[in-house]
Design a protein around this motif. Sequence first.
Motif, PDB file in Angstrom:
ATOM      1  N   ARG A 279       4.651   6.870   6.658  1.00 31.68           N
ATOM      2  CA  ARG A 279       4.742   6.708   5.216  1.00 31.68           C
ATOM      3  C   ARG A 279       3.541   5.939   4.681  1.00 31.68           C
ATOM      4  N   VAL A 280       3.165   4.877   5.366  1.00 30.17           N
ATOM      5  CA  VAL A 280       1.989   4.103   4.937  1.00 30.17           C
ATOM      6  C   VAL A 280       0.742   4.967   4.998  1.00 30.17           C
ATOM      7  N   GLN A 281       0.614   5.776   6.053  1.00 31.26           N
ATOM      8  CA  GLN A 281      -0.549   6.636   6.192  1.00 31.26           C
ATOM      9  C   GLN A 281      -0.607   7.656   5.057  1.00 31.26           C
ATOM     10  N   GLU A 282       0.539   8.220   4.674  1.00 27.92           N
ATOM     11  CA  GLU A 282       0.561   9.179   3.567  1.00 27.92           C
ATOM     12  C   GLU A 282       0.096   8.549   2.261  1.00 27.92           C
ATOM     13  N   ARG A 283       0.486   7.296   2.033  1.00 27.46           N
ATOM     14  CA  ARG A 283       0.078   6.613   0.810  1.00 27.46           C
ATOM     15  C   ARG A 283      -1.405   6.294   0.792  1.00 27.46           C
ATOM     16  N   GLU A 284      -1.950   6.016   1.984  1.00 29.10           N
ATOM     17  CA  GLU A 284      -3.372   5.647   2.065  1.00 29.10           C
ATOM     18  C   GLU A 284      -4.268   6.856   1.963  1.00 29.10           C
ATOM     19  N   THR A 285      -3.736   8.042   2.351  1.00 32.75           N
ATOM     20  CA  THR A 285      -4.561   9.269   2.360  1.00 32.75           C
ATOM     21  C   THR A 285      -4.151  10.178   1.237  1.00 32.75           C
TER      22      THR A 285
END
Length: 285
Positions: A279-285
Amino acid sequence: MRSRGYWLYLIPSLVLFVGVIVAPFLMNVATSFTRWSGVGTPEWIGFENYARLLKDERFWGSFQHNVALILAMAVVPTLLGLVLAAALFDYIVKKFGPRTASALRAAFYLPQVLPVAIAGVVWGWLLHPSYGAVNEIFGIDVNWLGDPSIALATVMAIMVWFQLGYPVVIFMAGLQRVDPALYEAAEIDGASWWRRFWHITVPQIRPEFFVVLLTCTIAALKVFGPIFVLTRGGPAGATMVPSYFSYLNFFQRVNVGYGSAIATVLALIIVVVTFLFLRVQERET
């Protein structure tokens, strides 16, 4: 219509996945609700094992050790590996050539190639309080793996050494796709190596950063081999981790139901951590 034929090739992998992962996991979950010694008929006891976990200080202490190992196996290797990969790619290659950089990269990755048992035995020899090379070289008398006050720190240092090569290789592979013109333009503008690292390297390989941090965190949560070889969870439980605690209940205390509950909780924690990372990765990318 044509795409339906491709699903046939997934059947063997699907069968293996169900047989090797899904079925054993479901069996483990079912066993966690029983009292069973591994022989005979399991006795259904509901959530009794999980209620016991909530009050088990040794269980929660093992998770505290796991947090320390996440620092040693995920955080430190990821950050240090990022710096080393950038130095090899943006400095060593220019100063000493690609062969030197490749040799250093292979040297960093060598511990990942070694079997865990062999690496653990060798470190056990090096750190032995009576004839260990470390004590002999520095002229000291320290029981590195037998002193409860320093055993966990010693294991953490060994795991940094063991884990470092993986981030270095992944990050160097990621740097291959970065446009060299970015580094050349920054260098012409007078940017120092550190500024090139912070403003070019870090943003460009952010996807690799998340992948390395996630996989290393999962490896730290389920670490077993190094603990088994180096300390067996000792001394006095100073290096006990949930995976080894589950093993103790499975095979030494023959309390299979309780060991299954520990393994189930650990698996759920890994799933939750993976979900949060994604989830964090999706928000960052």
